[in-house]
Enzyme design. Structure first.
Site, PDB file in Angstrom:
ATOM      1  N   GLY A  86       0.793  -1.224   0.000  1.00 30.26           N
ATOM      2  CA  GLY A  86       0.000   0.000   0.000  1.00 30.26           C
ATOM      3  C   GLY A  86       0.826   1.274   0.000  1.00 30.26           C
ATOM      4  CE  LYS A 123      -8.784   7.673   1.192  1.00 34.29           C
ATOM      5  NZ  LYS A 123      -9.239   8.012   2.545  1.00 34.29           N
TER       6      LYS A 123
END
Length: 351
Positions: A86, A123
């Protein structure tokens, strides 16, 4: 893309790709990635970087952008590729959004957490002034390529870490997913989310679990991609955890910090009378079964109060607190008193 490959092999245009890969992933899979590009006659630059919460900064973004500028990519037809967890996907997404105001990029997640969380949605961001993801934006990738075979090379703790975000979606939106995690959690940890045809007891639990987690996440994110509406069920576990995670870095991983937050909020929901004692116990036992922490010494009462004050700034002056109202159902609350929070905290610490 067969047409692009045909163009490349006919020498009308040389295919070019700029790739950012996490340095640990590069050690495991870098040779295969290079071999793939070479076999397909693709000119490439592979930048291996340490992508961790500690290095997740604008400095690393600028480092990437300097290398992108040196490589000189086409603004629309040569997407940047991010291969990693991530943090890697977040950093590269921000770099791509800044380069020439927007350069397309592709996400290739390599951890369970990034498969079900960072690869979904728009995002991107970096940490700033000891605050998690304080700088960032909303630039969706042109594609996310999900391959669970990457997960077999990550440690067991990293799989538990990803299960924290899956459990979040189960508690907020999907009782069936919660039941899957209760029944198959240990099996998923033991088999590292791989699919095995001979497992009659478990079916394809890995595929079902990841599919439902991603679909429920998309249901929540898609209608509100830019977060114009700040009431978000996906914020469950994210009211206290940003403060906690940065405070105790690197002792808690992201999904672990999220789970500590969710465990506390489960007690808040119980004290408010939203869930029964039995439901609270089911949730906590499920967390333990997934080998997730349900408490952390760093999550003190002063830290909780500070985190919730930050939450007010982040969420338009309201706490917008997602809380379970059963198993797999939830609502947003703005009226939880400090007395209720403190009672819940004392019960949580006692247990």
């Amino acid at each position: 893309d067969p047409l692009q490959l045909e163009l490349a092999t006919s020498s009308k245009r040389k295919l070019r790709r700029f790739v950012v890969i996490d340095e640990v992933v590069d050690e495991l899979y870098g040779s295969k990635v290079r071999e793939y590009f070479e076999e397909n006659n693709v000119q490439h630059k592979i930048l291996a970087l340490p992508t961790t919460e500690e290095t997740k900064s604008m400095d690393l973004v600028l480092n990437i952008l300097q290398e992108v500028q040196n490589f000189s990519i086409d603004r629309r037809t040569e997407p940047i590729i991010a291969i990693g967890g991530g943090v890697c996907l977040d950093i590269v997404g921000l770099a791509a959004s800044l380069y020439r105001r927007r350069t397309p990029y592709i996400r290739v997640p390599t951890t369970l957490l990034s498969v079900v969380d960072a690869s979904v949605g728009a995002k991107n961001g970096v940490n700033f002034l000891q605050c998690k993801n304080k700088l960032g934006g909303y630039t969706p990738p042109v594609a996310s390529f999900l391959d669970r075979s990457f997960i077999q090379s990550i440690p067991r703790r990293h799989i538990s870490n990803g299960l924290g975000e899956i459990l979040k979606m189960a508690l907020m939106k999907h009782k069936g997913l919660f039941d899957l995690l209760k029944s198959h959690g240990k099996y998923l940890l033991d088999t590292k989310f791989q699919s095995y045809s001979g497992s009659t007891d478990h079916g394809d639990a890995a595929l079902q679990t990841t599919r439902i987690a991603i679909e429920t996440m998309l249901e929540e994110l898609a209608p509100n991609l830019w977060e114009d509406d700040l009431d978000r069920l996906v914020d469950f576990g994210h009211l206290i955890s940003p403060e906690l995670e940065m405070r105790v870095l690197p002792s808690l991983m992201h999904g672990e910090a999220v789970n500590v937050d969710m465990a506390f909020m489960t007690y808040v929901a119980h004290v408010r009378g939203l869930i029964t004692a039995e439901e609270k116990e089911q949730i906590i036992q499920c967390m333990r079964g997934l080998e997730l922490p349900v408490w952390h010494g760093g999550c003190s009462w002063p830290l909780i109060k500070k985190a919730l004050m930050e939450r007010l700034k982040h969420s338009g002056g309201q706490p917008r607190m997602p809380l379970p109202t059963g198993l797999g159902v939830a609502e947003i609350f703005n009226d939880t008193s400090e007395e209720t929070l403190e009672r819940a905290y004392k019960l949580w610490v006692r247990d």
